[in-house]
Design a protein around this motif. Structure first.
Motif, short mmCIF file in Angstrom:
data_model
loop_
_atom_site.label_atom_id
_atom_site.label_comp_id
_atom_site.label_asym_id
_atom_site.label_seq_id
_atom_site.Cartn_x
_atom_site.Cartn_y
_atom_site.Cartn_z
N UNK A 8 0.85 -1.18 0.00
CA UNK A 8 0.00 0.00 0.00
C UNK A 8 0.90 1.24 0.00
N UNK A 9 0.74 2.07 -1.03
CA UNK A 9 1.50 3.31 -1.15
C UNK A 9 0.50 4.46 -1.11
N UNK A 10 0.78 5.49 -0.29
CA UNK A 10 -0.20 6.56 -0.21
C UNK A 10 0.41 7.90 0.20
N UNK A 11 -0.31 8.95 -0.20
CA UNK A 11 -0.08 10.29 0.32
C UNK A 11 -1.45 10.87 0.69
N UNK A 12 -1.55 12.18 0.81
CA UNK A 12 -2.81 12.77 1.26
C UNK A 12 -3.94 12.64 0.23
N UNK A 13 -3.58 12.42 -1.03
CA UNK A 13 -4.59 12.44 -2.10
C UNK A 13 -4.87 11.08 -2.73
N UNK A 14 -3.88 10.19 -2.71
CA UNK A 14 -3.98 8.95 -3.49
C UNK A 14 -3.54 7.75 -2.66
N UNK A 74 -8.55 9.54 -2.89
CA UNK A 74 -8.98 9.63 -1.49
C UNK A 74 -10.12 10.63 -1.27
N UNK A 75 -10.18 11.66 -2.09
CA UNK A 75 -11.22 12.68 -1.91
C UNK A 75 -12.62 12.11 -2.12
N UNK A 76 -12.73 11.16 -3.04
CA UNK A 76 -14.04 10.60 -3.38
C UNK A 76 -14.20 9.14 -2.96
N UNK A 77 -13.06 8.47 -2.71
CA UNK A 77 -13.09 7.05 -2.43
C UNK A 77 -13.27 6.19 -3.66
N UNK A 112 -2.29 11.89 -11.42
CA UNK A 112 -1.21 11.07 -11.97
C UNK A 112 0.14 11.47 -11.38
N UNK A 113 0.32 12.75 -11.09
CA UNK A 113 1.56 13.23 -10.46
C UNK A 113 1.74 12.57 -9.10
N UNK A 114 0.66 12.48 -8.33
CA UNK A 114 0.72 11.83 -7.02
C UNK A 114 1.09 10.35 -7.17
N UNK A 115 0.47 9.70 -8.15
CA UNK A 115 0.77 8.27 -8.38
C UNK A 115 2.24 8.06 -8.71
N UNK A 190 8.48 17.45 -6.53
CA UNK A 190 7.57 16.81 -5.58
C UNK A 190 7.74 17.34 -4.16
N UNK A 191 8.20 18.56 -4.02
CA UNK A 191 8.55 19.08 -2.70
C UNK A 191 7.36 19.16 -1.75
N UNK A 192 6.15 19.23 -2.30
CA UNK A 192 4.95 19.39 -1.47
C UNK A 192 4.32 18.06 -1.07
N UNK A 193 4.90 16.95 -1.49
CA UNK A 193 4.28 15.64 -1.27
C UNK A 193 5.07 14.82 -0.24
N UNK A 194 4.35 13.99 0.49
CA UNK A 194 4.96 13.05 1.42
C UNK A 194 4.45 11.65 1.12
N UNK A 195 5.21 10.65 1.54
CA UNK A 195 4.99 9.28 1.11
C UNK A 195 5.00 8.33 2.29
N UNK A 196 4.04 7.42 2.33
CA UNK A 196 4.08 6.33 3.29
C UNK A 196 3.80 5.02 2.57
N UNK A 197 4.36 3.95 3.11
CA UNK A 197 4.11 2.64 2.52
C UNK A 197 3.89 1.62 3.63
N UNK A 198 3.07 0.62 3.33
CA UNK A 198 2.77 -0.45 4.25
C UNK A 198 2.77 -1.76 3.47
N UNK A 199 3.37 -2.81 4.05
CA UNK A 199 3.30 -4.14 3.45
C UNK A 199 2.67 -5.08 4.46
N UNK A 200 1.71 -5.85 3.99
CA UNK A 200 1.05 -6.81 4.91
C UNK A 200 0.94 -8.17 4.22
#
Length: 200
Positions: A8-14, A74-77, A112-115, A190-200
């Motif tokens: 799972x890869x995500x930021x505030x939008x995607x 994320x805004x609409x699900x 697409x930029x977020x992706x 991409x200075x305004x973006x942050x990234x998190x990842x989770x593996x399960x």
């Protein structure tokens, strides 16, 4: 690249997450829009094609050839469509980002930029790969501009490279980002973006 775990890869939008069989119903309206496939080698024209596309994605993950994601806005699900890692060579520390298609409502929205940021961050910052490749139809000007906007370098064109679903022989243009280039790209484009990842 651990194909056995769900990534799972995500930021505030995607959110990018592995595709599941239950996603096909949401993907159907996007997939059956003929304009989606204008620049693609294959196309999805009916529900059977969509099911075959999904089965190929599941098979490629099982066979460690491609890691396919769905794109969640994320805004609409809602599912915006799909993207993937492919042509993965752990020995050479390189992979390709591609197999990307987006619903009409999500094009030219910045999604697409977020992706691409999420996929590049995982490739360089987590996997520690040395090279990320991207390619597109030489006639797909919108895609070419988008790839350049994320800091990729144009490398060249493979002539008569692929057979399109309509019989046209496609010239394919290749781009890449290298590991030494990534810090500057991340700190500017991409200075305004942050990234998190989770593996399960």
């Amino acid at each position: 690249m651990n194909f056995e775990k769900d990534l799972y890869l995500e930021d505030d939008h995607v959110l990018l997450r592995p595709i599941k069989p239950g996603d096909l119903e949401q993907l159907q309206p996007i997939a059956l829009d003929a304009d989606t496939w204008r620049w693609y080698v294959t196309r999805i024209a009916n529900i059977q094609d969509l099911e075959e596309w999904a089965q190929a994605a599941f098979n490629d993950r099982r066979d460690h050839k491609r890691y396919p994601f769905v794109i969640v806005d994320k805004a609409t699900g809602k599912l915006a469509a799909s993207t993937a890692y492919g042509n993965i060579s752990a020995f050479d520390k390189r992979l390709e980002i591609g197999w990307t298609w987006l619903g009409e409502d999500f094009r030219s929205t910045g999604l697409n930029r977020h992706c691409k940021f999420l996929l590049l961050s995982y490739a360089f910052d987590v996997l520690q790969y040395e090279r990320v490749e991207l390619k597109t139809d030489v006639l797909n000007i919108r895609s070419r501009k988008a790839i350049l906007k994320i800091g990729a370098t144009e490398e060249g064109t493979l002539r008569s490279h692929m057979l399109m679903h309509n019989g046209r022989r496609r010239d394919t243009i290749y781009y890449s980002i290298l590991r030494p280039e990534w810090p500057a790209i991340k700190a500017t484009i991409f200075t305004d973006l942050t990234f998190t990842c989770t593996q399960v």
